[in-house]
Design an enzyme around this catalytic site. Sequence first.
Site, PDB file in Angstrom:
ATOM      1  N   ARG A  36     -45.026 -19.720 -12.994  1.00  0.00           N
ATOM      2  CA  ARG A  36     -44.941 -21.118 -12.572  1.00  0.00           C
ATOM      3  C   ARG A  36     -44.579 -21.288 -11.101  1.00  0.00           C
ATOM      4  O   ARG A  36     -44.617 -22.392 -10.562  1.00  0.00           O
ATOM      5  CB  ARG A  36     -43.948 -21.865 -13.466  1.00  0.00           C
ATOM      6  CG  ARG A  36     -44.410 -21.895 -14.925  1.00  0.00           C
ATOM      7  CD  ARG A  36     -43.392 -22.553 -15.821  1.00  0.00           C
ATOM      8  NE  ARG A  36     -43.261 -23.966 -15.504  1.00  0.00           N
ATOM      9  CZ  ARG A  36     -42.152 -24.669 -15.720  1.00  0.00           C
ATOM     10  NH1 ARG A  36     -41.090 -24.096 -16.230  1.00  0.00           N
ATOM     11  NH2 ARG A  36     -42.112 -25.949 -15.401  1.00  0.00           N
ATOM     12  N   ASN A  44     -27.214 -20.413 -24.393  1.00  0.00           N
ATOM     13  CA  ASN A  44     -27.134 -19.045 -23.874  1.00  0.00           C
ATOM     14  C   ASN A  44     -27.622 -18.995 -22.424  1.00  0.00           C
ATOM     15  O   ASN A  44     -28.736 -19.417 -22.115  1.00  0.00           O
ATOM     16  CB  ASN A  44     -28.018 -18.136 -24.744  1.00  0.00           C
ATOM     17  CG  ASN A  44     -28.084 -16.717 -24.214  1.00  0.00           C
ATOM     18  OD1 ASN A  44     -27.131 -16.231 -23.602  1.00  0.00           O
ATOM     19  ND2 ASN A  44     -29.207 -16.055 -24.461  1.00  0.00           N
ATOM     20  N   LYS A  47     -31.170 -11.421  22.822  1.00  0.00           N
ATOM     21  CA  LYS A  47     -31.638 -10.505  21.769  1.00  0.00           C
ATOM     22  C   LYS A  47     -31.182  -9.090  22.078  1.00  0.00           C
ATOM     23  O   LYS A  47     -31.293  -8.647  23.235  1.00  0.00           O
ATOM     24  CB  LYS A  47     -33.170 -10.536  21.701  1.00  0.00           C
ATOM     25  CG  LYS A  47     -33.718  -9.693  20.580  1.00  0.00           C
ATOM     26  CD  LYS A  47     -35.008  -8.961  20.899  1.00  0.00           C
ATOM     27  CE  LYS A  47     -34.884  -7.908  21.939  1.00  0.00           C
ATOM     28  NZ  LYS A  47     -35.997  -6.960  22.009  1.00  0.00           N
TER      29      LYS A  47
HETATM   30  C1  UD1 Z   1     -33.684 -16.277 -22.168  1.00  0.00           C
HETATM   31  C2  UD1 Z   1     -32.858 -16.140 -23.455  1.00  0.00           C
HETATM   32  C3  UD1 Z   1     -32.378 -17.522 -23.880  1.00  0.00           C
HETATM   33  C4  UD1 Z   1     -31.584 -18.168 -22.757  1.00  0.00           C
HETATM   34  C5  UD1 Z   1     -32.418 -18.204 -21.475  1.00  0.00           C
HETATM   35  C6  UD1 Z   1     -31.580 -18.655 -20.309  1.00  0.00           C
HETATM   36  C7  UD1 Z   1     -33.786 -14.215 -24.665  1.00  0.00           C
HETATM   37  C8  UD1 Z   1     -34.644 -13.801 -25.783  1.00  0.00           C
HETATM   38  N1  UD1 Z   1     -33.683 -15.535 -24.475  1.00  0.00           N
HETATM   39  O1  UD1 Z   1     -34.827 -17.023 -22.501  1.00  0.00           O
HETATM   40  O2  UD1 Z   1     -31.562 -17.438 -25.026  1.00  0.00           O
HETATM   41  O3  UD1 Z   1     -31.175 -19.470 -23.125  1.00  0.00           O
HETATM   42  O4  UD1 Z   1     -32.907 -16.886 -21.163  1.00  0.00           O
HETATM   43  O5  UD1 Z   1     -32.400 -18.803 -19.195  1.00  0.00           O
HETATM   44  O6  UD1 Z   1     -33.188 -13.389 -24.022  1.00  0.00           O
HETATM   45  N2  UD1 Z   1     -37.452 -10.567 -18.049  1.00  0.00           N
HETATM   46  C9  UD1 Z   1     -37.810  -9.285 -17.713  1.00  0.00           C
HETATM   47  N3  UD1 Z   1     -38.557  -8.569 -18.613  1.00  0.00           N
HETATM   48  C10 UD1 Z   1     -38.925  -9.073 -19.808  1.00  0.00           C
HETATM   49  C11 UD1 Z   1     -38.560 -10.385 -20.148  1.00  0.00           C
HETATM   50  C12 UD1 Z   1     -37.797 -11.098 -19.228  1.00  0.00           C
HETATM   51  O7  UD1 Z   1     -37.480  -8.783 -16.630  1.00  0.00           O
HETATM   52  O8  UD1 Z   1     -39.598  -8.367 -20.571  1.00  0.00           O
HETATM   53  C13 UD1 Z   1     -36.663 -11.352 -17.075  1.00  0.00           C
HETATM   54  C14 UD1 Z   1     -37.433 -12.580 -16.634  1.00  0.00           C
HETATM   55  O9  UD1 Z   1     -38.161 -12.311 -15.448  1.00  0.00           O
HETATM   56  C15 UD1 Z   1     -36.347 -13.591 -16.378  1.00  0.00           C
HETATM   57  C16 UD1 Z   1     -35.262 -13.202 -17.381  1.00  0.00           C
HETATM   58  O10 UD1 Z   1     -35.511 -11.860 -17.737  1.00  0.00           O
HETATM   59  O11 UD1 Z   1     -35.789 -13.482 -15.103  1.00  0.00           O
HETATM   60  C17 UD1 Z   1     -35.268 -14.092 -18.607  1.00  0.00           C
HETATM   61  O12 UD1 Z   1     -36.483 -13.979 -19.264  1.00  0.00           O
HETATM   62  P1  UD1 Z   1     -37.265 -15.211 -19.860  1.00  0.00           P
HETATM   63  O13 UD1 Z   1     -38.433 -14.687 -20.586  1.00  0.00           O
HETATM   64  O14 UD1 Z   1     -37.457 -16.238 -18.838  1.00  0.00           O
HETATM   65  O15 UD1 Z   1     -36.223 -15.730 -20.944  1.00  0.00           O
HETATM   66  P2  UD1 Z   1     -36.080 -17.186 -21.481  1.00  0.00           P
HETATM   67  O16 UD1 Z   1     -37.255 -17.530 -22.317  1.00  0.00           O
HETATM   68  O17 UD1 Z   1     -35.667 -18.089 -20.408  1.00  0.00           O
END
Ligand code: UD1
Length: 450
Positions: free
Chosen positions: A15, A170, A334
């Site tokens: 996004r 969370n 600089k």
């Molecule tokens: C997650 C939480 C949710 C919480 C929310 C807060 C889980 C299953 N859910 O959901 O409970 O309320 O965050 O913002 O944990 N990422 C990786 N690798 C992956 C997946 C994610 O590096 O395989 C990173 C993403 O880039 C991001 C962060 O982890 O920065 C969170 O991942 P995202 O998929 O956005 O989780 P949410 O759906 O927001």
Amino acid sequence: MPTALIVLAAGKGTRMESDLPKVLHEVGQAPLYAHAVASARDLEPERIVLIVGHGADAVQASAGALGIEATFALQAEQLGTAHAVAQARASLDGFDGDAIVLYGDTPFIRPETLERMLAARAAGHAVVVLGFQPDDPARYGRLVMDGDRLARIVEFKDATEAERAIGLCNSGVVAADAQTLFNLVDAVGNDNASGEYYLTDIVQIANARGLTATVVTCDPSETMGIDTRAKLVEAEAVFQARARAEALDNGVTMLAPETVFFAQDTHVGRDVVVEQNIVFGPGVTVETGARIRAFSHLEGCHVSSGAVIGPYARLRPGAEIGNDARIGNFVEVKASEIGEGAKVNHLSYIGDATVGERSNIGAGTVTCNYDGVFKHRTTIGRGVFIGSDTMLVAPVTIGDDAMTASGSVITEDVPVGGLALGRARQVNKPGLARKLFDRLRAEKDAKKKG
Ligand code: UD1
């Protein structure tokens, strides 16, 4: 108890509509993930593991450039937050202590909040989750409590209506003993609405194993995650508001704080006066009692006590301004050291130079540091007077207590105490100006008539 950080930074950030991986977008002129790392700096983590995926090379290069000592674990496919954490296992081999999981796109967790989480760990809870109560719980995971204990976390997509009515959400930040964390993560499956390995599932698994889980809460302003450009703008405003408030708390005088822009690593000492419309780029330190006057731009520089910068000054990387020195309007410095009490007050460029104590650099002086291919240094001794509009063609050295005549082009070293004149001698032609004026005005009149 040693601490390790696991920072999830593998996501693409679809996004954001960007070629840049999400965590490299900047707030306070530092990438988002660097804020997450900095929030744990006070804990002095023994190891930092960055989970990288999209733009892994770029994230790695960025961490190198910022001097963040981390190991990198590649998560080639983003299969969920538990899967991401599992990638840290090899990096934490032999590590005995608590691990804190942070998101690379969530820059505002306060150090005190992490300290409280570790205190809850020390009090005997196996898993500590950071929760918050937003005005609108939206699609956050919900924390299902059982008295003081956290029973489980349910993702919005998987939640019942009753669970969606829970206001406690969370943040994603988790603390647990590192080896326990990996054991729990091993047991996580992906049988859920998203088909992902949810880190949140470790809570239920921990409870089933007779371990306890609990929640520490924080202000919702700390848990803001950045996933759109609009959020990034909002985050910048939040960052600046925080940085300005901290500067005021630390004893900085600001005439119009709302017009001062800080970088993540700006250090401004007590009793520094920061006037209106100032931009601090990365790597700036301003010592006690200096004054930064209006409309100045500083980056990668050090300003010592009692120095006055600006108005309208530009300090670039490597500018080292001594005690009580003066850098005035429309002056650029600089990679140069300006000695104690030295003055560069008007319209000058000082680059790749050393200016000794108490020297005075006249208006319009330029250190000609670049020959089109190489950069060269200019060395100016102590107590020197550089006349206005002097071009110092580097490499060149001006000895202590020397002078240059105004308008000189200095191509040779000037000895200690010497006066250098490097300009054509003046010739006066008596009456010639008047003759010229008469002739030109006559020409103009003739043109008008004809
Ligand atoms: C997650 C939480 C949710 C919480 C929310 C807060 C889980 C299953 N859910 O959901 O409970 O309320 O965050 O913002 O944990 N990422 C990786 N690798 C992956 C997946 C994610 O590096 O395989 C990173 C993403 O880039 C991001 C962060 O982890 O920065 C969170 O991942 P995202 O998929 O956005 O989780 P949410 O759906 O927001």
